[in-house]
Design an enzyme around this catalytic site. Structure first.
Site, short mmCIF file in Angstrom:
data_model
loop_
_atom_site.label_atom_id
_atom_site.label_comp_id
_atom_site.label_asym_id
_atom_site.label_seq_id
_atom_site.Cartn_x
_atom_site.Cartn_y
_atom_site.Cartn_z
N ARG A 52 31.81 2.14 26.60
CA ARG A 52 31.49 3.00 25.56
C ARG A 52 30.17 2.85 25.83
O ARG A 52 29.79 1.94 25.24
CB ARG A 52 32.49 3.43 24.73
CG ARG A 52 33.78 3.50 25.28
CD ARG A 52 34.92 3.88 24.37
NE ARG A 52 36.20 4.39 24.70
CZ ARG A 52 36.78 4.50 24.25
NH1 ARG A 52 37.13 4.20 22.89
NH2 ARG A 52 38.45 4.94 24.72
N HIS A 60 49.93 5.70 30.01
CA HIS A 60 50.08 7.02 29.63
C HIS A 60 51.77 6.97 30.11
O HIS A 60 52.11 7.03 31.45
CB HIS A 60 48.95 7.93 30.30
CG HIS A 60 48.27 7.29 30.06
ND1 HIS A 60 47.14 6.27 30.14
CD2 HIS A 60 46.93 8.28 28.42
CE1 HIS A 60 46.34 6.68 29.41
NE2 HIS A 60 45.65 7.72 28.48
N LYS A 114 50.51 13.78 16.92
CA LYS A 114 50.40 11.76 16.54
C LYS A 114 51.08 11.33 15.67
O LYS A 114 50.76 11.81 14.43
CB LYS A 114 48.80 11.87 17.11
CG LYS A 114 48.41 11.46 15.59
CD LYS A 114 47.07 11.46 16.10
CE LYS A 114 45.85 11.66 14.54
NZ LYS A 114 44.61 11.09 14.73
#
Length: 792
Positions: free
Chosen positions: A481, A503, A586
């Site tokens: 990043r 995931h 979330k």
């Protein structure tokens, strides 16, 4: 998978949207003091007439000041007084109008209930209905009905469990009011935000500067500013600034809130290009709020404390340079850090905490123990040395062993993808500036900053059946990043990292069971390190994708899992209404370290959007059933008009669960380093055993002991140097070996070792004599069981 977040860090969401901080600190090698306030107040080519006039006034004022000594207080105040007075006069004018409007409104009776939370025994206090009128009654006015033990610590109110509310701001409707104390994270943030305004007021008065912004951060607050002539803040300035702040505290300056339209905001702040940037780029079209505190009027969403007298202890901690907007090509500003408390005793305790935190700083310990280092040839990328790599490998081994038990499948995915993939996922539109982009064969490519799009490709590369679900896809791949250089901070903020990224693709019916399994995973991992943790459920925001029914089902399943966790002794969870991601609810998980600092490493996010974007589907058990679309099949987030294809008979979309537990390995290693203070538990320690001979005649036995323990996959070093035995022992103690074996003729003859335990003072003078085979067995068990306590 999005990484952990913390104050003043970018928040990266699973679909690629990001909320970035405005400024980044400048490394010393890049400091450039070149801010010119005349340029900072320059007139933009397409400015409206009222803004040009306001900016021109600012330029004229700074011009007047430039002929005087720029360092004198008189000069600062002469340049300050005009644009401050005009700004404040406009605020006063608008405030009078607004107060008159509120006064003219009907003030009907409203139903207000006070929620006083839990008492010290964990029992819920009874609710308290109070008489109230709209546009008149304030949360602060009800504190007279509340026990002083509660009211004395109150910083701000919360309305209906959602919106923080100034104690002196009139209520507008029927509502439930709760009170937030300084001891809570929300309370501290409000208190420190208010303290930042006082610092801004002091700086504006002292320097005649242009303020940028001043948020609360993890250990206090800061304010950024541009000072005339590129002047830098000096440590000798701290005392005068603190004196001015102390004066403001005695004045009991109130924090007055006012909503202002965009045109009036441009008139109010047209003298400053920094405020104009926020107004033109970050504010909604209907305008925003400003707050007045003493002579300072500032753009601010609030809320704030009632008045400055609540601040009893205030201290400037440091100053530095920073880039405006975090861009090294933009202005270099001055940043002043401070901290404040409602009690002087808390300031004393805070200083003690900082001393201990400095001793535990992972950057210092990392160098001392030769774990890692950084180099300018690759800023933000950790060079893990052999001993640091041992810790890294131990963490991965731990997770791999749990993956095997819990039905995870480890995969590897590419490091670089065509930009078309990122456009499909939505990351390109929201996050491309923070990706490392490459031009290869006339196409745009990017190093992956997260694994979720690649995992979608892996799920969709062949036909899937409901019998395969859930699929738990784990990936330790390298991520990159493009963090701003000034934002880099040891191993807690890096550009290259790896994380325990997973995931889970499952059906809606499997959500509760999968979340419960993740809670058990959390208990297992965090328990090994002695981390308590808290859970917070964030629900549907105002702007969301999909249908309310789908959200309600998903939130219900998460609540069921959370309640089951609580019922099994897992502790209470918090509800954070309206703060979910737009693509799904979330759960944020916060751990507390040995210094009681909070860190968010883990996150669990439900995602209905990415499976839609990638048209993921599986065969259901209902072959031949009526065709249907997934509940979240809506227009893509990239602005295109294309829609996902209709699902055929017996087809359904999976739900995608993004989850990480340790998050970034680099960041988690930094947290562990400071949590343990460099005293690693045996199973993860990079220096487990040091063997020291009493005399050269037993060196052969020392080497044999090393071989035997190495054969059991333990890290064993020997010291055969010419140093004295006491010096060898002291060196081993400083290097934090878990156990030091001292062997002489007696130990050699009896096939034993004399063991000194790092964490047992009684063994330091003379250790415990243990037979060699017994020592091997006990230390094998200590390692295998991953015990936290360093004892055999």
């Amino acid at each position: 998978m999005p990484p952990e977040t913390s104050n003043d860090r970018p928040t990266l969401r699973a679909n690629g949207t990001t909320a970035l901080p405005i400024h980044s600190e400048i490394p010393e090698s890049e400091v450039s003091q070149t801010v010119d306030l005349k340029k900072a107040q320059k007139v933009h080519a397409n400015e409206p007439p009222e803004k040009k006039a306001s900016t021109a006034r600012g330029k004229s004022q700074m011009g007047e000041a430039s002929s005087k000594d720029p360092n004198s207080n008189d000069t600062r105040m002469s340049s300050l007084s005009k644009f401050v007075s005009e700004r404040n006069e406009l605020f006063n004018e608008l405030k009078r109008k607004r107060d008159a409007e509120v006064l003219s409104k009907d003030h009907p009776v409203i139903q207000v209930v006070l929620d006083l939370g839990f008492d010290k025994n964990g029992l819920l206090r009874p609710e308290m209905p109070v008489a109230a009128k709209a546009w008149e009654s304030t949360p602060g006015s009800f504190l007279r009905h509340v026990d002083k033990k509660i009211s004395s610590d109150v910083v701000v109110a919360k309305v209906d469990g959602k919106e923080l509310w100034d104690l002196d701001r009139p209520l507008e409707r029927d509502c439930r009011v709760s009170y937030i104390p300084f001891s809570s994270p929300e309370g501290r943030n409000v208190f420190w935000h208010s303290s930042a305004h006082v610092l801004g007021e002091a700086a504006e008065c002292y320097y005649g500067c242009l303020l940028s912004h001043g948020p609360p951060v993890e250990q206090g607050f800061f304010y950024d500013m541009a000072i005339e002539g590129g002047q830098v803040v000096k440590e000798s300035d701290w005392s005068p600034l603190e004196s001015k702040a102390a004066k403001f505290f005695k004045e009991k300056q109130t924090f007055d809130r006012l909503h202002v339209s965009i045109p009036d905001l441009k008139k109010m702040f047209g003298y400053s290009k920094y405020k104009m940037y926020y107004i033109e780029n970050l504010l909604p079209s209907e305008g925003s709020t400003v707050y007045r505190c003493g002579s300072l009027v500032d753009l601010c969403l609030g809320p704030h404390i009632q008045n400055t007298s609540k601040i009893k202890a205030f201290q400037i901690m440091k100053n530095s340079s920073c880039y405006f907007r975090g861009d090294k090509n933009d202005d270099s500003l001055q940043r002043i850090y401070g901290v404040a408390f409602p009690d002087k005793k808390q300031m004393t305790e805070h200083k003690q905490f900082l001393e201990e935190a400095a001793k535990r700083d992972h950057r210092r310990i990392g160098i001392e123990q030769e774990l890692f280092f950084f180099n300018d040839v690759s800023p933000g990328s950790t060079f893990l040395l052999p001993h640091g790599t041992r810790i890294f490998n131990a963490l991965q081994k731990l997770l791999r062993s749990e993956y095997l038990k819990r039905g995870y499948s480890e995969v590897q995915s590419p490091n670089m993808y065509d930009s078309d993939l990122w456009k499909k996922s939505g990351h390109w539109q929201h996050y491309s500036e923070d990706m490392f982009v490459l031009d290869v064969e006339k196409k745009k490519w990017a190093l992956k900053p997260m694994n979720c799009p690649g995992h979608c490709i892996m799920f969709g590369h062949r036909e899937r059946s409901y019998r395969e679900l859930p699929i738990r896809m784990a990936d330790f791949g390298v991520l990159h990043r493009n963090e701003a250089s000034g934002a880099l901070n040891g191993m807690t903020r890096v550009r290259k990292f790896q994380q325990d990224d997973t995931h889970i693709f499952c059906t809606q019916d499997q959500i509760t069971e999968e979340i419960e399994g993740l809670f058990d995973f959390l208990k297992c991992i965090y328990g090994l390190f002695g981390f308590p943790f808290r859970l917070k459920l964030s629900t549907r925001p105002e702007k969301f994708l999909g249908h309310i029914e789908t959200w309600d089902i998903a939130e219900g399943k998460l609540k069921d899992a959370l309640n089951s966790f609580t019922a099994s002794g897992g502790g209470q969870w918090e509800l954070n209404e309206g703060d979910g991601a737009f693509y799904g609810p979330k759960i944020d998980i916060t751990i507390s370290d040995a210094l009681r600092r909070d860190w968010q490493c883990a996150t669990i996010q439900l995602d209905f959007q990415l499976p839609q974007n990638f048209e993921l589907e599986y065969m259901t058990a209902e072959v031949g059933a009526k065709a249907k679309t997934a509940a979240t099949d809506e227009a893509p987030t990239d602005g295109s008009t294309a829609r996902p294809k209709m699902l055929g008979p017996g087809r359904a979309r999976p739900v995608m669960v993004h989850r990480a537990i340790v998050g970034s390995f680099e960041r988690f290693m930094a947290i562990l380093t400071e949590h343990f203070g460099g005293k690693w538990p045996f199973w993860i320690s990079p220096r487990q055993i040091l063997v020291i001979p009493v005399m050269a005649g037993v060196n052969d036995y020392v080497e044999e002991v090393q071989r035997l323990f190495k054969a059991q996959k333990m890290y064993v070093d020997i010291d055969l140097s010419g140093n004295t035995m006491p010096k060898k022992i002291r060196t081993g103690q400083l290097q934090q070996y878990n156990f030091i074996f001292v062997v002489g003729a007696q130990e050699k003859e009896s096939r034993s070792v004399n063991i000194r335990n790092r964490d047992d003072p009684e063994t330091q003078a003379k250790g415990e004599l243990v037979p060699l085979e017994e020592a091997i067995g006990k230390l094998k068990a200590l390692k295998k069981e991953r015990r936290l306590i360093n004892a055999i």
